[in-house]
Design a protein around this motif. Structure first.
Motif, PDB file in Angstrom:
ATOM      1  N   PRO A 260       3.169   2.473  -9.090  1.00  0.00           N
ATOM      2  CA  PRO A 260       2.690   1.270  -9.627  1.00  0.00           C
ATOM      3  C   PRO A 260       1.437   1.200  -9.518  1.00  0.00           C
ATOM      4  CG  PRO A 260       4.637   0.338  -7.889  1.00  0.00           C
ATOM      5  CD  PRO A 260       3.911   2.156  -7.970  1.00  0.00           C
ATOM      6  N   MET A 261       0.178   2.125  -9.423  1.00  0.00           N
ATOM      7  CA  MET A 261      -0.648   1.742  -9.212  1.00  0.00           C
ATOM      8  C   MET A 261      -1.474   2.574 -10.811  1.00  0.00           C
ATOM      9  SD  MET A 261      -1.506   0.043  -6.265  1.00  0.00           S
ATOM     10  CE  MET A 261      -0.721   0.143  -4.613  1.00  0.00           C
ATOM     11  N   ASP A 262      -0.867   3.103 -11.457  1.00  0.00           N
ATOM     12  CA  ASP A 262      -1.131   4.128 -11.975  1.00  0.00           C
ATOM     13  C   ASP A 262      -1.314   3.503 -13.682  1.00  0.00           C
ATOM     14  OD1 ASP A 262      -1.664   5.818 -14.122  1.00  0.00           O
ATOM     15  OD2 ASP A 262       0.267   7.134 -13.721  1.00  0.00           O
ATOM     16  N   PHE A 263      -2.839   2.718 -13.371  1.00  0.00           N
ATOM     17  CA  PHE A 263      -3.625   1.745 -15.253  1.00  0.00           C
ATOM     18  C   PHE A 263      -4.094   2.564 -15.688  1.00  0.00           C
ATOM     19  CE2 PHE A 263      -2.490  -1.195 -11.743  1.00  0.00           C
ATOM     20  CZ  PHE A 263      -1.988  -2.310 -12.246  1.00  0.00           C
TER      21      PHE A 263
ATOM     22  N   LEU B 186       2.677  -2.203  -1.862  1.00  0.00           N
ATOM     23  CA  LEU B 186       2.863  -4.169  -3.336  1.00  0.00           C
ATOM     24  C   LEU B 186       3.092  -5.277  -2.106  1.00  0.00           C
ATOM     25  CD1 LEU B 186       3.931  -2.427  -6.433  1.00  0.00           C
ATOM     26  CD2 LEU B 186       2.180  -2.967  -5.674  1.00  0.00           C
ATOM     27  N   ALA B 187       4.148  -4.819  -1.021  1.00  0.00           N
ATOM     28  CA  ALA B 187       4.547  -5.993  -0.363  1.00  0.00           C
ATOM     29  C   ALA B 187       3.946  -6.554   1.069  1.00  0.00           C
ATOM     30  CB  ALA B 187       5.834  -5.019   0.488  1.00  0.00           C
ATOM     31  N   ILE B 188       2.714  -5.571   1.255  1.00  0.00           N
ATOM     32  CA  ILE B 188       2.109  -5.907   2.314  1.00  0.00           C
ATOM     33  C   ILE B 188       0.968  -6.704   1.535  1.00  0.00           C
ATOM     34  CG2 ILE B 188       2.361  -4.296   4.124  1.00  0.00           C
ATOM     35  CD1 ILE B 188       0.334  -2.494   3.199  1.00  0.00           C
ATOM     36  N   ALA B 189       0.751  -6.448   0.572  1.00  0.00           N
ATOM     37  CA  ALA B 189      -0.303  -7.107  -0.352  1.00  0.00           C
ATOM     38  C   ALA B 189      -0.374  -8.211  -1.110  1.00  0.00           C
ATOM     39  CB  ALA B 189      -1.165  -6.264  -1.413  1.00  0.00           C
ATOM     40  N   ARG B 190       1.333  -8.337  -1.079  1.00  0.00           N
ATOM     41  CA  ARG B 190       1.501  -9.309  -2.454  1.00  0.00           C
ATOM     42  C   ARG B 190       1.097  -9.443  -3.283  1.00  0.00           C
ATOM     43  NH1 ARG B 190       0.906 -15.234   1.632  1.00  0.00           N
ATOM     44  NH2 ARG B 190       1.663 -14.472   3.272  1.00  0.00           N
ATOM     45  N   GLY B 191       0.688  -8.207  -4.033  1.00  0.00           N
ATOM     46  CA  GLY B 191       0.712  -7.449  -5.110  1.00  0.00           C
ATOM     47  C   GLY B 191      -0.614  -6.339  -5.055  1.00  0.00           C
ATOM     48  N   TYR B 192      -1.520  -6.537  -5.363  1.00  0.00           N
ATOM     49  CA  TYR B 192      -2.818  -5.261  -5.134  1.00  0.00           C
ATOM     50  C   TYR B 192      -3.564  -6.555  -4.612  1.00  0.00           C
ATOM     51  CZ  TYR B 192      -0.013  -3.319  -9.253  1.00  0.00           C
ATOM     52  OH  TYR B 192       0.856  -2.529 -10.127  1.00  0.00           O
TER      53      TYR B 192
END
Length: 323
Positions: free
Chosen positions: A183-186, A207-213
């Motif tokens: 999911p880091m592929d932008f 993503l879970a630990i950052a609550r997003g990015y």
């Protein structure tokens, strides 16, 4: 404090999260609109070694230093050095051992409106070799501040790699990982919410630990037409760091810089923060695109380090174009 852009129908939209009153920024700890320094983002263990000497900083986030707080540059009164109809330049004199960093650091930040855009130009010199890693910490919502979350925004970051982090958001040891299949592929423009859903389906721990990015993406030397090609000498060498589009407003933003990396933060830790116009900002009410060095780079040897030799000029240039 604000930046107003016409949307697809010509209606003015303020795309920056912030406060109504300048004085409210003094107590703000979310860094809205801030210039962060002397070192942006995290330093593991709130310590580093430079020139054979260990320096210790204030540990303000567990055992680590984050954004050089609690006495960050964003809570200082800067001096107005010069101003015109379309620009203002501020100055700050940061004394030796300010925040724990060596050397007297004299820094200026110039904001200037240009055609369809804005520039932020940071310059500084120090009388001793020091750490210098400033960034701009604006929270963007291209549908308008207070309009809800940014999950519908489409985002492009031209990076093949990203840095995974531990639970304290310190990049893990070792080289940056490939974005392929994550999911880091932008690398192509994609919806932020769409990527987060992919991450949830795959139980993505990052993503879970950052609550997003809350991740750094190294931006390689310009290729495939990603340079800002105006022919203007002052913009030579700027790389495309990110492009974003507000799905409801149609407002587009491209950010160019000469920084080695960009940190994407989707504001997962905003929690009912009072903002402008009576709005209250919750998680993902905006997104930050922070140009600078990889977090904790001063303690790494496998990426560019934010070391400023005595007498050499520090430079950070950021260009935003809107449409």
């Amino acid at each position: 404090m604000s930046l107003t852009i016409p949307d697809g129908d010509g209606k003015p939209v303020d795309v920056v999260l912030g406060k109504d009153d300048p004085h409210d920024y003094v107590a703000d700890d979310t860094l809205m609109g801030a210039i962060v320094g002397r070192n942006a983002n995290r330093i593991r263990g709130a310590r580093f070694t430079l020139g054979g000497r260990e320096y210790r900083l204030t540990a303000n986030e567990g055992p680590n230093s984050n954004h050089s707080q609690p006495n960050g540059y964003e809570h200082r009164n800067w001096t107005i050095l010069e101003a015109g109809d379309s620009f203002v330049r501020f100055g700050l004199d940061s004394p030796d051992m300010d925040q724990g960093f060596p050397g007297r650091f004299r820094v200026s930040v110039r904001y200037a409106l240009v055609e369809s855009g804005l520039t932020i130009t940071v310059r500084g010199t120090c009388d001793a070799t020091t750490v210098a890693n400033l960034t701009t910490h604006t929270y963007w919502n291209l549908n308008g501040e207070g309009s809800g979350d940014v999950f519908g925004h489409r985002l492009r970051i031209p990076a093949d790699r990203f840095y995974s982090t531990d639970e304290q958001f310190i990049p893990l040891a070792g080289p940056a990982g490939r974005v392929d299949g994550t999911p880091m592929d932008f690398r192509r423009s994609v919806g932020i919410g769409e990527q987060l859903r992919i991450g949830a389906l795959r139980d993505n721990r990052q993503l879970a630990i950052a609550r997003g990015y809350n991740h750094a993406f190294p931006i390689e030397a310009t290729k495939n037409g990603d340079a800002y090609g105006t022919g203007a000498e002052e913009w030579t060498g700027l790389k495309l760091m990110a492009k974003a589009v507000g799905e409801r407003s149609g407002i587009r933003m491209a950010m160019y810089s000469d920084a080695p990396a960009v940190l994407l933060y989707t504001a997962g830790f905003l929690d009912d923060v009072p903002g402008k116009n009576g709005h209250r900002y919750g998680p993902s009410a905006g997104l930050c695109l922070e140009p600078g060095f990889v977090p904790n780079a001063i303690n790494r040897t496998d990426c560019e380090r934010p070391v400023l030799p005595a007498g050499k000029e520090y430079q950070l240039t950021v260009l935003y174009r809107f449409g």
